[in-house]
Scaffold this active site. Structure first.
Site: not given
Lengths: 161, 161, 161, 161, 161, 161
Positions: D75, D113, D128
């Site tokens: 959103l 965000m 990673d």
């Protein structure tokens, strides 16, 4: 009882486990149409011969769109497509343009969504390119025509629109 | 003479120059439908109350799809959407599900393609989630209903499908 | 001597060669949490029953996020996921929501990063949807719980957070 | 009553209308950490001086990740970031690496965000690159530290983790 | 002293702060070439008139590529392009195809990278479509020809290749 | 007669059917260069030792770019890369930086486009990072050096630029 496979037994969405399925050749054929004014179709047809190539661009958009399918459809598995073909057929009397997409893979799950996504992207691209002269165009009859491969075997639409 | 704006005077495709257009609020409303078997619609309706939420997922896919529009439609301008709303309406008698998307921006070009792309992604997602029980579903009547803002002003479909 | 595999012998980053690895079924389970105010958790729980479905949307975001892993993590190999499942667990006493993601593939390299990426996208989505009422939420304890398949075999976290 | 803004009055998710909001400069600062074995941190620190540059790669991944935020978080509005900065701080005694991201835009909605997404992508990239030697690393304390601009004004975390 | 702007004072990469820059119209023109065998160029020229349209497809790829620039180039700001135009020029005597891309925006930072990215994607697409008959094609002389707008004003290449 | 494989017999673009091809290990090596002012190269070389690491960032961009190849090049098949390596070579006397990319997969179609795309993204990234001090840099001699695997076997460029 019949269930949607995209939900687990508690009703939560998941990407279905296809790890145990065999890698087989899978083919899907989808088709859809876009209806427009006669003048719009005439402009498209002119363009194909000597000016802007609406259908050529829609074909490329469809092929590119087929590769974005898993990005767009939440529960689709990512798939390595081995073939995508796009055909347009013009029905002047309506007037309408039909788009047929054939998608193939050698994999663990089918390519129906890739074929359907490519079909709608082709039709949306035609809309985009012609909307300045015809905002009222309508995308219609987008459906799966045929599906081969995998456990469910060969399926054909009984009532093509 | 009437021309497609997506081609220049020599007939070559381009992303149309909108640099001189004013930044105005632009709204587009698109709508489309998916027809299915009565049993399929019944399963979707069950899910909305207590199991898998097909329409909730299709709504999210539509909103996400609206943001991918410029990736999918070759000549679309990238646009900063300021609002996307998605409504579903179930017509049990057909049976069919209608999807209506309202998209807005404050920008130099319209959001019709964003609304139409979101609509088709919603319908494709419904297809994907239900295809295991009903491969014959058909996406239909995808069209622009209304458009506001920009030089062309307010437009409404005269013959909603 | 112990080395990071993502660098070659001259210390330059590369996408590690996995061409000689066997295609095996690989599973990874990751988990993470988000801590929040009691009132925030209450709103989420209300929503799950009758209003907005925060966790349903976070679940979809997680599945979509798992497919974007190789786009986000520079040295990750692109992987064809065969399954993604997302579970939420609410611990009202804390209050905290835990998210557990299981990812699978049949391939030449593991899916730890896909599981971890999906987990963080789920938690970020919860943050996004609740931030208007609780900006102080904290994402915590994101870790790999378990890993199966490939040369390194079965691994389990000894000290789950 | 307090409500989640991402749902409309009927509880359906939507991309909130920000068309009436002013375009102001908006800043967000997020922070998160990754805990690891002492030997892992030692390898990272070695690499920064003469071998593989784990943190340099994580910084690039974070900046790239900030631009993918609206793709990942359903959103979120698409936003034209005007600045992204990424800082790492090594606390050898723990051992832990902290990552702080500052994101800015001039726009109608905030960039919390984007800052949080960039932070988690940085930390996932560190995971990673080091997972071959330390699978037990834990991502922790990802939170918003500060936010400026927009109607809600200046906000700061009262209890930074 | 002269410095790269993409690094801060401590030498760390960042997305440069452009929040204080004025929104002005910015234009960039880039150009590049692909050299090939005479027979390859002959096939392309045939195709433009009656068979496959290599340059038409490369033009679409270039426009799409311009929109992916910020995805590809780590420190590029996301930009809302307002125009992209692509021209091809065939020099049969060499034989070589030149591609010129004009990109525009109204924004806080330039569009040189968008124009250059589009140019290289066009040339790579030509390579892809012709590689079955001519693997030895060479992409050459990709450069910025001209740049307008912003603080640095009008710049033109002094020695176009 | 020699034909472009990316068009069908009626001259329409398609994604070529590779479903019948064997899965073999496929390797491609591509190379390209960027020419610049001596002062620009000096700044890059300084940076590699103690300030901003231009080539380190370009290497990451190249690896990320290799994974976006099928997004950018319309008729490319999506491919699961098993290895990507990027080498830079500085020729101070010119001055020029050469970039060599090796890409590998185990699959049904070659990875030439992945190697070429990664090469150009590396060179574009170098341009981006240095353009503030040298807008006249030129990307040159991008070509396939070598290709192994598949039906066409081993191919090497006869006249490396």
């Amino acid at each position: 009882m019949t269930q949607f496979t995209h939900f687990d037994t508690s009703g939560q969405a998941h990407m279905v486990d296809v790890g145990d399925k065999a890698e087989t050749r899978r083919i899907a054929v989808a088709r859809g149409s876009i209806r427009m004014l006669p003048a719009t179709l005439a402009l498209i047809q002119e363009g194909n011969s000597k000016k802007g190539d609406v259908l050529g661009i829609a074909r490329i958009a469809a092929i590119q769109g087929s590769k974005r399918c898993a990005d767009l459809i939440p529960l689709c598995h990512p798939i390595a497509l081995t073939k995508v073909g796009v055909e347009f057929e013009i029905e002047s009397s309506q007037p309408v343009i039909h788009c047929t997409v054939t998608a193939e893979t050698v994999g663990r799950t089918g390519v129906e969504m890739e074929a359907l996504t490519a079909t709608t992207v082709a039709l949306l691209t035609i809309y985009d390119m012609c909307k300045a002269v015809d905002r009222g165009m309508i995308i219609d009859n987008v459906q799966l025509l045929e599906k081969q491969g995998g456990k469910s075997g060969h399926w054909q639409a009984t009532t093509p629109a």
